[in-house]
Design an enzyme around this catalytic site. Sequence first.
Site, PDB file in Angstrom:
ATOM      1  N   HIS A 168       3.653  -2.478   3.067  1.00 40.13           N
ATOM      2  CA  HIS A 168       3.678  -1.093   2.584  1.00 40.13           C
ATOM      3  C   HIS A 168       4.912  -0.798   1.742  1.00 40.13           C
ATOM      4  O   HIS A 168       5.985  -1.354   1.984  1.00 40.13           O
ATOM      5  CB  HIS A 168       3.576  -0.123   3.768  1.00 40.13           C
ATOM      6  CG  HIS A 168       2.220  -0.131   4.395  1.00 40.13           C
ATOM      7  ND1 HIS A 168       1.832  -1.120   5.279  1.00 40.13           N
ATOM      8  CD2 HIS A 168       1.149   0.681   4.231  1.00 40.13           C
ATOM      9  CE1 HIS A 168       0.577  -0.898   5.636  1.00 40.13           C
ATOM     10  NE2 HIS A 168       0.137   0.189   5.027  1.00 40.13           N
ATOM     11  N   ASP A 200       0.824  -1.218   0.000  1.00 37.35           N
ATOM     12  CA  ASP A 200       0.000   0.000   0.000  1.00 37.35           C
ATOM     13  C   ASP A 200       0.857   1.267   0.000  1.00 37.35           C
ATOM     14  O   ASP A 200       2.049   1.236   0.341  1.00 37.35           O
ATOM     15  CB  ASP A 200      -0.879   0.034   1.260  1.00 37.35           C
ATOM     16  CG  ASP A 200      -2.023  -0.961   1.179  1.00 37.35           C
ATOM     17  OD1 ASP A 200      -2.017  -1.816   0.280  1.00 37.35           O
ATOM     18  OD2 ASP A 200      -2.919  -0.875   2.035  1.00 37.35           O
TER      19      ASP A 200
HETATM   20 ZN   LIG Z   1      -2.821   3.311   3.021  1.00 38.99          ZN
END
Ligand SMILES: [Zn+2]
Length: 225
Positions: free
Chosen positions: A189, A44
């Site tokens: 992430h 992400d």
């Molecule tokens: Zn996010």
Amino acid sequence: MRACLTALIALFLCIERGPLEDERARWRIASGNPFVKEVVLTFDDGPRDRGMPELLAALREADVKATFFLVGKFAERYADITKSIADEGHDVENHTYTHDRLSPLWLEKIMRQAERCNEVIDSLGIPTPRFMRPPGGGFTFTVFRAMRRMNMVIALWSVNSADYTGKSADEIVRGVLGNVRPGAIILMHSGVPATVEAVPVIARELRARGYSFATLRDMWNEGKI
Ligand SMILES: [Zn+2]
């Protein structure tokens, strides 16, 4: 009379809720087929101004195709990195345009957030996202309605690496390997150095356990979600 009315309302709610719940399940996913030893690594918040070449190199060396949930305004700002993510064969999906929380927003604003992100990705010649991951993972029935209108699917996760909490690479590896199941969608992430370090170890260990890696789009296209 009153009992009769209550019974009628209850019946109405049952009829309304049944198909709605079924539909919600189809438009919101958090994992793949629990009987197939296949997992998805998802990243992400990218693209970031740093750490992306290192992450892409780690995935390339580990021979893993992953799914990237990109923030539209960053995809616009770092267009070359966005294109290189797609060129490497990764799946590019939608993480809204500005990464604002969607829960407080009106339907039109939610749709606009997703549309603007799709527009940036489209303009770079990358296939239009099929999945939208709401920032923070929070969503309301209005978000669900907005995505249904756009024919998009809300994509959550089943394993949270919690790599955004300052964990070391070892801790990330242990957390993922300890919680992984067939069909797992793993949340990670972009732009986290410890994650870049953890990726090759996770790939090696999971393959040793008989797992393979897929993108979300492949799992969906192959009917495994
Ligand atoms: Zn996010």
